[in-house]
Design a protein around this motif. Structure first.
Motif, PDB file in Angstrom:
ATOM      1  N   ARG A 196      13.472  13.301  27.696  1.00 44.76           N
ATOM      2  CA  ARG A 196      13.920  12.021  28.249  1.00 44.76           C
ATOM      3  C   ARG A 196      14.571  12.237  29.609  1.00 44.76           C
ATOM      4  O   ARG A 196      15.454  13.087  29.757  1.00 44.76           O
ATOM      5  CB  ARG A 196      14.916  11.338  27.312  1.00 44.76           C
ATOM      6  N   PRO A 197      14.164  11.454  30.619  1.00 45.44           N
ATOM      7  CA  PRO A 197      14.778  11.587  31.942  1.00 45.44           C
ATOM      8  C   PRO A 197      16.214  11.088  31.983  1.00 45.44           C
ATOM      9  O   PRO A 197      17.001  11.534  32.817  1.00 45.44           O
ATOM     10  CB  PRO A 197      13.869  10.727  32.832  1.00 45.44           C
ATOM     11  N   THR A 198      16.558  10.157  31.094  1.00 50.56           N
ATOM     12  CA  THR A 198      17.924   9.636  31.035  1.00 50.56           C
ATOM     13  C   THR A 198      18.398   9.641  29.595  1.00 50.56           C
ATOM     14  O   THR A 198      17.923   8.838  28.781  1.00 50.56           O
ATOM     15  CB  THR A 198      18.001   8.196  31.586  1.00 50.56           C
ATOM     16  N   PRO A 199      19.300  10.541  29.225  1.00 52.25           N
ATOM     17  CA  PRO A 199      19.817  10.540  27.851  1.00 52.25           C
ATOM     18  C   PRO A 199      20.671   9.303  27.602  1.00 52.25           C
ATOM     19  O   PRO A 199      21.523   8.951  28.423  1.00 52.25           O
ATOM     20  CB  PRO A 199      20.644  11.828  27.786  1.00 52.25           C
ATOM     21  N   VAL A 200      20.439   8.642  26.473  1.00 49.74           N
ATOM     22  CA  VAL A 200      21.132   7.389  26.177  1.00 49.74           C
ATOM     23  C   VAL A 200      22.045   7.547  24.965  1.00 49.74           C
ATOM     24  O   VAL A 200      23.253   7.367  25.054  1.00 49.74           O
ATOM     25  CB  VAL A 200      20.117   6.245  25.941  1.00 49.74           C
ATOM     26  N   THR A 201      21.471   7.896  23.829  1.00 50.88           N
ATOM     27  CA  THR A 201      22.247   8.013  22.604  1.00 50.88           C
ATOM     28  C   THR A 201      22.946   9.374  22.547  1.00 50.88           C
ATOM     29  O   THR A 201      22.688  10.268  23.354  1.00 50.88           O
ATOM     30  CB  THR A 201      21.338   7.870  21.375  1.00 50.88           C
ATOM     31  N   PHE A 202      23.816   9.514  21.559  1.00 49.62           N
ATOM     32  CA  PHE A 202      24.496  10.805  21.365  1.00 49.62           C
ATOM     33  C   PHE A 202      23.487  11.909  21.096  1.00 49.62           C
ATOM     34  O   PHE A 202      23.608  13.029  21.613  1.00 49.62           O
ATOM     35  CB  PHE A 202      25.489  10.708  20.203  1.00 49.62           C
TER      36      PHE A 202
ATOM     37  N   SER B 227      25.261  14.987  30.563  1.00 49.53           N
ATOM     38  CA  SER B 227      25.571  13.809  29.771  1.00 49.53           C
ATOM     39  C   SER B 227      24.803  12.579  30.253  1.00 49.53           C
ATOM     40  O   SER B 227      24.493  11.688  29.466  1.00 49.53           O
ATOM     41  CB  SER B 227      27.075  13.518  29.811  1.00 49.53           C
ATOM     42  N   TYR B 228      24.481  12.531  31.559  1.00 44.51           N
ATOM     43  CA  TYR B 228      23.787  11.344  32.074  1.00 44.51           C
ATOM     44  C   TYR B 228      22.586  11.670  32.956  1.00 44.51           C
ATOM     45  O   TYR B 228      21.861  10.753  33.357  1.00 44.51           O
ATOM     46  CB  TYR B 228      24.762  10.452  32.851  1.00 44.51           C
ATOM     47  N   LEU B 229      22.343  12.939  33.262  1.00 48.60           N
ATOM     48  CA  LEU B 229      21.181  13.335  34.052  1.00 48.60           C
ATOM     49  C   LEU B 229      20.284  14.230  33.201  1.00 48.60           C
ATOM     50  O   LEU B 229      20.701  15.292  32.766  1.00 48.60           O
ATOM     51  CB  LEU B 229      21.618  14.080  35.324  1.00 48.60           C
TER      52      LEU B 229
END
Length: 509
Positions: free
Chosen positions: A195-201, A186-188
């Motif tokens: 993407r190295p950091t997932p942001v959106t749903f 969810s965050y890694l």
């Protein structure tokens, strides 16, 4: 006179103390054909032999630079393990590379299946048989790239030695579970996610799917095919990242960041003709263009090559292009072709204004160290997330080479050069990257010697590394709570029924 004699005695004592440092014998294994993988592993091994340790390395890569002439280094050839163009993994046809690595989803199965093949080959080698049967001098530690499979842990397990796994890319999906580091899609970001950091749903959903796919394919290729490998003996993991450009992850002391370790080598001199071009470039400076060692750039599609040539011919900058042929049809006058580049030395030159790259980790650290903006054109594996890291830091723009036009290419190049924020951010990140309490080489030497001295990893290995998946997700505690609630609810209900039956008199006919 007296002070000079005292200094001389101190020097002699220091030399005497250094000579008492024990030299250890280390077995290394780098089975990957990728030149970028060897860049990282060879830098680790160079650090160890420079510290006085003896290294015996099984690899397809011949010793280079300081390893080649070092008496403490022994090369054991594994080149018969691979055949065809992948044997050297350099200057390969673009279409062939994109066919082999056609998607990140496909690459997971390719990497794990190849790892099983490597393990079988490894244990058929006479040198390994001699080591396992005690016919070779004993070793003190094992250093190897794991290639995403449990089977690679068999060698250190059989030898009963502390092991260090070198990961030449960002953190791979299996590593957190093996090292005990907290992990959550969810965050890694998964390594093969863009993407190295997932942001959106949408980012989190895509990242979770990549994470699940990678985990399931690796499980299938290991346990799913009835292979019975020992659990990973992760004394430590050396991972080719650094928190200045890679989002920080929660890890224990058994995970060491060594991002940029290959920069411990001295700068190679720039050839005279190339140095003259860079030195005498006008006030507009120089652009460096390369896709690394794997792909032969003269095999790029013609429409892509034409777009580059059209745009470069319109630029005031001189373009230094790593190109494998001596001749390029319709070569712009401001383009200089080079079959090989001392890339790091060139990037350090103050006249370099932009780096156009595919986003391989070695090149990423070299350009970050130099503080130069980047135009990224990632192709496969970890390259999309490597470039996205730089985009998030404000030092790069990213383009899809399959959708490239001379208009979009021209706009991106001009924006990166004219917008000073990219250059300013690049200098800021370079300062963060260089600000370390200890060089990666010194850290590698310290931790390898630490593991050999103490022979145990209990004090640096989090207990979460040995936790079952049921305890990791607290399923046993959750089940116990559910059972307790059900019991409490049943007892309460039965008690209320008894009380109510006693307090309400029954009707008498």
């Amino acid at each position: 006179m007296c002070s000079g004699a005292i200094r001389f005695i101190i020097v002699l004592c220091s030399i005497g103390c250094l000579s008492t440092i024990p030299a250890h014998r280390i077995l290394a294994c780098e089975p990957s054909a990728g030149h970028s993988h060897w860049n990282v592993m060879s830098a680790v091994l160079e650090s160890l032999v420079a510290a006085g340790h003896e290294v015996v390395c099984l690899t397809i890569h011949p010793a280079t630079d300081r390893l080649a002439a070092h008496p403490n280094y022994t090369h054991v050839d594994m080149s018969s393990m691979v055949t065809g163009s992948l044997q050297k993994a350099r200057d390969i046809d673009y279409a062939h590379v994109m066919k082999v690595f056609r998607s990140n989803a496909f690459m997971v199965g390719l990497a794990t299946s190849r790892a099983v093949y490597v393990c079988k080959y490894l244990f058929d080698m006479p040198e390994i048989r001699d080591i396992l049967d005690g016919r070779s001098p004993a070793f003190d530690a094992v250093i190897m790239e794991s290639l995403h499979s449990e089977c690679m842990s068999t060698l250190p397990d059989r030898l009963g030695l502390p092991v260090v796994y070198v990961v030449p890319s960002p953190t791979v999906n299996w590593m957190p579970a093996a090292t005990g580091a907290p992990d959550h899609p969810s965050y890694l970001g998964a390594m093969l996610a863009d993407r190295p950091t997932p942001v959106t749903f949408g980012h989190r959903l895509a990242n979770a799917l990549v994470y699940a796919h990678t985990t399931l394919v690796r499980w299938y290729n290991d346990v799913g095919r009835d292979h019975r490998w020992p659990d990973h003996r992760h004394s430590m993991v050396f991972v080719n990242t650094h928190h200045s450009i890679e989002p920080s992850r929660p890890v224990g002391p058994n995970v060491l960041e060594i991002g940029g370790i290959h920069l411990n080598q001295p700068l190679k001199p720039i050839p005279r003709d190339l140095a003259d071009v860079i030195d005498k470039s006008n006030e507009f400076g120089v652009i460096v263009f390369t896709f690394g060692s794997l792909i032969s750039m003269n095999t790029l599609p013609n429409d892509v090559l034409d777009a580059f040539k059209i745009v470069f011919s319109q630029l005031p900058q001189t373009v230094i292009w790593k190109y494998e042929n001596d001749h390029m049809p319709d070569k712009p006058e401001n383009v200089m072709l080079c079959k090989w580049l001392p890339q790091r030395a060139i990037l350090q030159h103050p006249n370099v204004k932009l780096f156009i790259s595919h986003g391989g980790m070695s090149g990423v650290y070299e350009v970050v160290d130099a503080g130069v903006p980047v135009l990224g054109m990632p192709l496969f594996y970890d390259q999309p997330r490597n470039i996205q890291n730089l985009v998030d830091l404000g030092i790069a723009l990213s383009m899809n080479i399959n959708n490239l036009t001379h208009t979009t290419l021209s706009e991106a190049i001009n924006r990166l050069i004219k917008d000073k924020s990219f250059s300013e951010n690049a200098k800021r990140v370079s300062s963060l990257f260089r600000d370390r309490p200890m060089t990666p080489s010194a850290s590698v030497v310290y931790w390898v010697e630490y593991l050999i001295r103490h022979r145990k990893e209990d004090n640096i290995r989090p207990s979460s590394a040995d936790a079952s998946w049921t305890s990791h997700f607290m399923l046993d505690i959750g089940a116990a709570l559910v059972v307790a609630i059900l019991i409490l609810w049943s007892v309460t209900r039965a008690a209320l029924r008894v009380v109510l039956n006693k307090s309400i008199p029954s009707n008498v006919k």
